[in-house]
Every structure is written in C-alpha cells, then in structure tokens.
Design a protein around this motif. Structure first.
Motif, PDB file in Angstrom:
ATOM      1  N   LEU A  48       3.931   5.360  -6.705  1.00 31.49           N
ATOM      2  CA  LEU A  48       5.380   5.318  -6.882  1.00 31.49           C
ATOM      3  C   LEU A  48       5.963   6.721  -6.792  1.00 31.49           C
ATOM      4  CD1 LEU A  48       4.165   3.137  -9.345  1.00 31.49           C
ATOM      5  CD2 LEU A  48       6.437   2.374  -8.767  1.00 31.49           C
ATOM      6  N   VAL A  49       7.192   6.789  -6.342  1.00 33.72           N
ATOM      7  CA  VAL A  49       7.909   8.056  -6.246  1.00 33.72           C
ATOM      8  C   VAL A  49       9.257   7.893  -6.950  1.00 33.72           C
ATOM      9  CG1 VAL A  49       8.936   7.515  -3.984  1.00 33.72           C
ATOM     10  CG2 VAL A  49       8.618   9.900  -4.661  1.00 33.72           C
ATOM     11  N   PHE A  50       9.749   8.994  -7.559  1.00 33.19           N
ATOM     12  CA  PHE A  50      10.968   8.957  -8.358  1.00 33.19           C
ATOM     13  C   PHE A  50      12.050   9.853  -7.790  1.00 33.19           C
ATOM     14  CE2 PHE A  50       7.546   7.785 -11.108  1.00 33.19           C
ATOM     15  CZ  PHE A  50       8.071   6.699 -11.792  1.00 33.19           C
ATOM     16  N   ASN A  51      13.301   9.478  -8.052  1.00 29.41           N
ATOM     17  CA  ASN A  51      14.415  10.386  -7.828  1.00 29.41           C
ATOM     18  C   ASN A  51      14.317  11.440  -8.914  1.00 29.41           C
ATOM     19  OD1 ASN A  51      15.564   8.799  -5.779  1.00 29.41           O
ATOM     20  ND2 ASN A  51      16.701   7.583  -7.262  1.00 29.41           N
ATOM     21  N   ASN A  52      14.279  12.686  -8.525  1.00 28.63           N
ATOM     22  CA  ASN A  52      14.212  13.756  -9.527  1.00 28.63           C
ATOM     23  C   ASN A  52      15.606  14.136  -9.980  1.00 28.63           C
ATOM     24  OD1 ASN A  52      11.399  14.047  -9.599  1.00 28.63           O
ATOM     25  ND2 ASN A  52      11.428  15.332  -7.782  1.00 28.63           N
ATOM     26  N   GLN A  54       0.825  -1.214   0.000  1.00 26.84           N
ATOM     27  CA  GLN A  54       0.000   0.000   0.000  1.00 26.84           C
ATOM     28  C   GLN A  54       0.854   1.256   0.000  1.00 26.84           C
ATOM     29  OE1 GLN A  54      -2.616  -0.051   3.369  1.00 26.84           O
ATOM     30  NE2 GLN A  54      -3.492  -2.021   2.842  1.00 26.84           N
ATOM     31  N   THR A  55       2.066   1.147   0.497  1.00 30.37           N
ATOM     32  CA  THR A  55       2.936   2.311   0.638  1.00 30.37           C
ATOM     33  C   THR A  55       3.583   2.674  -0.698  1.00 30.37           C
ATOM     34  OG1 THR A  55       4.777   0.875   1.245  1.00 30.37           O
ATOM     35  CG2 THR A  55       3.452   1.780   3.046  1.00 30.37           C
ATOM     36  N   GLU A  56       4.065   3.909  -0.775  1.00 27.80           N
ATOM     37  CA  GLU A  56       4.767   4.357  -1.976  1.00 27.80           C
ATOM     38  C   GLU A  56       6.000   3.493  -2.198  1.00 27.80           C
ATOM     39  OE1 GLU A  56       5.783   8.471  -1.453  1.00 27.80           O
ATOM     40  OE2 GLU A  56       3.804   9.136  -2.076  1.00 27.80           O
ATOM     41  N   GLN A  57       6.212   3.122  -3.443  1.00 31.20           N
ATOM     42  CA  GLN A  57       7.373   2.344  -3.829  1.00 31.20           C
ATOM     43  C   GLN A  57       8.308   3.212  -4.651  1.00 31.20           C
ATOM     44  OE1 GLN A  57       7.641  -1.091  -2.762  1.00 31.20           O
ATOM     45  NE2 GLN A  57       6.050  -0.136  -1.523  1.00 31.20           N
ATOM     46  N   HIS A  58       9.600   2.881  -4.608  1.00 34.09           N
ATOM     47  CA  HIS A  58      10.581   3.612  -5.408  1.00 34.09           C
ATOM     48  C   HIS A  58      10.434   3.178  -6.865  1.00 34.09           C
ATOM     49  CE1 HIS A  58      14.225   5.571  -6.609  1.00 34.09           C
ATOM     50  NE2 HIS A  58      14.715   4.433  -7.047  1.00 34.09           N
ATOM     51  N   LEU A 103       6.774   1.208 -16.741  1.00 32.48           N
ATOM     52  CA  LEU A 103       6.877   2.656 -16.538  1.00 32.48           C
ATOM     53  C   LEU A 103       7.673   3.233 -17.697  1.00 32.48           C
ATOM     54  CD1 LEU A 103       7.646   2.834 -12.706  1.00 32.48           C
ATOM     55  CD2 LEU A 103       5.427   2.863 -13.886  1.00 32.48           C
ATOM     56  N   GLU A 104       6.986   3.958 -18.554  1.00 35.65           N
ATOM     57  CA  GLU A 104       7.616   4.529 -19.741  1.00 35.65           C
ATOM     58  C   GLU A 104       7.959   5.997 -19.518  1.00 35.65           C
ATOM     59  OE1 GLU A 104       5.094   3.576 -23.076  1.00 35.65           O
ATOM     60  OE2 GLU A 104       5.657   1.462 -22.973  1.00 35.65           O
ATOM     61  N   GLN A 105       8.759   6.538 -20.408  1.00 36.44           N
ATOM     62  CA  GLN A 105       9.277   7.901 -20.255  1.00 36.44           C
ATOM     63  C   GLN A 105       8.173   8.948 -20.195  1.00 36.44           C
ATOM     64  OE1 GLN A 105       9.589  10.742 -22.415  1.00 36.44           O
ATOM     65  NE2 GLN A 105      11.022  11.817 -21.108  1.00 36.44           N
ATOM     66  N   TRP A 106       7.080   8.762 -20.927  1.00 35.23           N
ATOM     67  CA  TRP A 106       5.995   9.745 -20.907  1.00 35.23           C
ATOM     68  C   TRP A 106       5.407   9.871 -19.497  1.00 35.23           C
ATOM     69  CZ3 TRP A 106       1.408   7.946 -19.144  1.00 35.23           C
ATOM     70  CH2 TRP A 106       1.149   6.582 -19.254  1.00 35.23           C
ATOM     71  N   GLY A 114       8.576  13.173  -9.557  1.00 35.88           N
ATOM     72  CA  GLY A 114       7.594  13.296  -8.483  1.00 35.88           C
ATOM     73  C   GLY A 114       6.919  11.981  -8.148  1.00 35.88           C
ATOM     74  N   LYS A 115       5.609  12.051  -7.945  1.00 37.10           N
ATOM     75  CA  LYS A 115       4.832  10.877  -7.555  1.00 37.10           C
ATOM     76  C   LYS A 115       3.809  10.559  -8.638  1.00 37.10           C
ATOM     77  CE  LYS A 115       5.274  11.960  -2.678  1.00 37.10           C
ATOM     78  NZ  LYS A 115       4.574  12.152  -1.401  1.00 37.10           N
ATOM     79  N   ILE A 116       3.651   9.271  -8.908  1.00 33.62           N
ATOM     80  CA  ILE A 116       2.659   8.846  -9.890  1.00 33.62           C
ATOM     81  C   ILE A 116       1.715   7.834  -9.253  1.00 33.62           C
ATOM     82  CG2 ILE A 116       4.233   9.233 -11.817  1.00 33.62           C
ATOM     83  CD1 ILE A 116       4.429   6.133 -12.044  1.00 33.62           C
ATOM     84  N   ARG A 117       0.582   7.622  -9.911  1.00 33.31           N
ATOM     85  CA  ARG A 117      -0.397   6.632  -9.472  1.00 33.31           C
ATOM     86  C   ARG A 117      -0.851   5.829 -10.682  1.00 33.31           C
ATOM     87  NH1 ARG A 117       0.155   8.730  -5.201  1.00 33.31           N
ATOM     88  NH2 ARG A 117      -0.951   9.602  -3.493  1.00 33.31           N
TER      89      ARG A 117
END
Length: 144
Positions: free
Chosen positions: A122-126, A18-22, A86-89, A95-98
């Motif tokens: 999911l969350v990303f390294n910016n 359930q938690t945000e994943q990298h 997870l594609e580049q678009w 940031g964070k995606i769902r």
C-alpha cells in the motif's frame, strides 16, 4: 468499522491484487480495512494441517521506515476471513507499507509449517511537513 475496504485473494503462489493499492492518507487510523480471502486451493492445502493440529494466523506489518510490528496470533478456523485495520502506528510515517499474512501450523505446541503470503503493498498520500500555528501568531494591524 472503516470507510474503505481492500479485498485480497490469497493463493499458495500469490496474492491479488499484486499492485500497490492506495491506503489513504498518512496518519489515518482504522479508516481502511484489509480483507484476506483464502482461495479454495489454499484452504484445501491447509486442511491436513488443520486435521493434525491447529492453524493460527497473524499479520506482520512493515511501516514506511521498514519497522516491523508482528501481530498477535489468532486461530484460523475453516470459515475465518482474516481482517487487518490500518492503524495510526502503521500510517504515521506515510510512504509505502507491506502487510504479510502469516499462517502457522502447530502440532503438539511445535511449529510444523509457517507460510508467508505475498505482501499486500500500500502507498499513502503524505501530509506536508508543518508546524502548528496558534492565534498568537496572527498579525494585527496598527490601524485597528
């Protein structure tokens, strides 16, 4: 093919983890694959819809700016394990995606039921904001 894989368990009442994943680093393309396993409980509850019509699934993806890109529906067979890359678009703003797995039951071409999973978050390294430098900007000493 991807480098990393995140596996989700989808139930009628939730999703794990359930938690945000990298999700990797901003701008990556198909480096991460999401796998959505339907629990036996959910599969049993979908079975009557499969018998009376057809089940399809798609992924609705929201990027870091909140833009929605609905996926292309595909048939959901009894042994189908939905996967999403997870594609580049989707990763380009960071940031964070769902990601939502959407299952639709169709009977005679009409929507009988539509089920949205809980979101895969999911969350990303910016990446830092930068401008591309070329060799023309290099300093040459007068002494050379």
């Amino acid at each position: 093919m991807s480098v990393n894989e995140i596996v989700y368990q989808v139930t009628p009442n939730g999703i794990t983890p359930q938690t945000e994943q990298h999700g990797g680093t901003q701008g990556e393309h198909r480096a991460v694959k999401l796998v959505f396993n339907l629990t036996d409980n959910l599969s049993e509850k979908l079975s009557p819809f499969r018998e009376s019509g057809k089940l399809v699934y798609r992924f609705d993806a929201y990027d870091g700016e909140g833009s929605l890109v609905p996926g292309v529906p595909k048939e959901l067979g009894a042994d189908t394990v939905p996967e999403f890359y997870l594609e580049q678009w989707l990763t380009r703003v960071g940031g964070k995606i769902r990601i939502y797995l959407v299952i639709t039951a169709l009977t005679d071409g009409s929507t009988e039921m539509e089920l949205y999973s809980f979101p895969a978050c999911l969350v990303f390294n910016n990446l830092p904001h930068a401008t591309l430098k070329d060799d023309a900007d290099n300093f040459e000493s007068v002494s050379v």
